[in-house]
Design an enzyme around this catalytic site. Structure first.
Site, PDB file in Angstrom:
ATOM      1  CD  GLU A   1      -0.424   4.193   4.539  1.00  0.00           C
ATOM      2  OE1 GLU A   1      -1.409   4.768   4.998  1.00  0.00           O
ATOM      3  OE2 GLU A   1      -0.020   4.376   3.381  1.00  0.00           O
TER       4      GLU A   1
ATOM      5  CG  ASP B   1       2.156   7.217   3.132  1.00  0.00           C
ATOM      6  OD1 ASP B   1       1.052   7.738   2.915  1.00  0.00           O
ATOM      7  OD2 ASP B   1       2.841   7.479   4.134  1.00  0.00           O
TER       8      ASP B   1
ATOM      9  CE  LYS C   1      -3.819   2.258   2.366  1.00  0.00           C
ATOM     10  NZ  LYS C   1      -3.231   3.608   2.161  1.00  0.00           N
TER      11      LYS C   1
END
Length: 318
Positions: free
Chosen positions: A172, A31, A29
């Site tokens: 993250e 950021d 994921k």
């Protein structure tokens, strides 16, 4: 932007805990700023709310030269990499600059990269109804990797192990995506699941409490949207530097108002200044208290790519 390519709002994900499934792939994921790249004879980059980000990132103006099968629409994330890891603070320092000369200078000093993780249009035709697994293979075939564009890599099945590996290196979180899922524009679907190592959500700034001593800004007052009204979520008084404090106060003073947009609890604030609910910020936190307040919140930055009405109670991780 090609007149043959429609403006598309990105597909969204639900919150989830780490899990293993052979029906899903797992990727980092990233950021950054969610964005869609429209690539034909030129490059146009739109935010998740269809704001044009192209001029803010001139180093990405030639992405159309890095893909085949045009016209193409790519879904991805704009990030600034710092020693291989995305730095949201450095990205934010880029995103809020509008002066053309400063933008060009910063594009060389702190260059951004487009991380592509999906392809929605290829050869000018929609492939959004095709399974994700096939779209991923198309993405690998049509994109030429470089300093300005990278294709997000992924693993199959081993979501728990991958999540732990991502956590150890300080990223993250992870995105889990069902292999057979179509791309559903503008919708939140359990076919895509975000697994965060750090709890994080976007909130609307409803005011600020004055600080003590040298600190003029003590804390930001945060609210979330719920069924037509604003709900108080707590205050955040850590995470911003002295420069950010000054910048925030400058912006907040421009949107001051006489009354709060929620019903303040008596004694909760020392010397509050209320503002219109127009500024969105991202906040890290550990959990929600039983009365719905953020525990151990830390300010991360303003989010110009998010609308206040998107900051709903439902989006906050319980």
């Amino acid at each position: 932007m090609s007149t043959n390519l429609p403006k598309i709002k990105p597909m969204l994900a639900i919150q989830a805990d780490p899990f293993n499934s052979d029906d899903y792939l797992y990727e980092i994921k990233w950021d950054g700023y969610r964005a869609l790249a429209y690539l034909d004879e030129q490059t146009t980059i739109l935010s998740r709310n269809l704001l044009d980000l192209t001029e803010r990132f001139p180093e990405l103006l030639h992405l159309h030269n890095k893909v085949s099968g045009k016209p193409v629409i790519l879904d991805g994330e704009i990030v600034v990499l710092d020693e291989g890891k995305p730095s949201f603070s450095k990205l934010q320092s880029r995103g809020k600059i509008s002066d053309i000369l400063k933008v060009k200078r910063m594009s060389k000093q702190i260059p951004a990269t487009f991380i592509a993780f999906d392809v929605l249009y290829k050869d000018g035709e929609s492939i959004m109804n095709q399974p994700l697994e096939l779209r991923k293979k198309d993405l690998e075939r049509i994109v030429e990797h470089g300093s300005d564009i990278i294709v997000s890599q992924y693993v199959y099945g081993s979501g728990i192990q991958f999540s732990e590996a991502v956590r150890r290196i300080g990223l993250e979180g992870v995105m889990a995506k069902r292999l057979d899922s179509p791309y559903i524009s503008g919708k939140r679907s359990n076919a895509w699941r975000k697994i965060r190592n750090i709890r994080s959500a976007e909130f609307v700034i409803a005011g600020w409490d004055r600080g003590e001593g040298q600190r003029k800004l003590g804390s930001l007052v945060l609210v979330a949207y719920d069924q037509g009204q604003w709900v108080y979520m707590g205050k955040v008084g850590t995470g911003f530097t002295r420069d950010e404090e000054i910048n925030l106060l400058t912006i907040l003073n421009q949107v001051k108002t006489d009354t709060a947009v929620f019903n303040p609890v008596k004694g909760e604030f020392r010397a509050p200044v209320w503002v219109k609910p127009v500024l969105v910020c991202e906040v890290n936190y550990t959990e929600l208290s039983p009365d719905g307040r953020l525990r151990h919140p830390s300010y991360k930055g303003l989010r110009e790519d998010k609308k206040p009405e998107e900051c709903t109670i439902k989006q906050v991780e319980k």
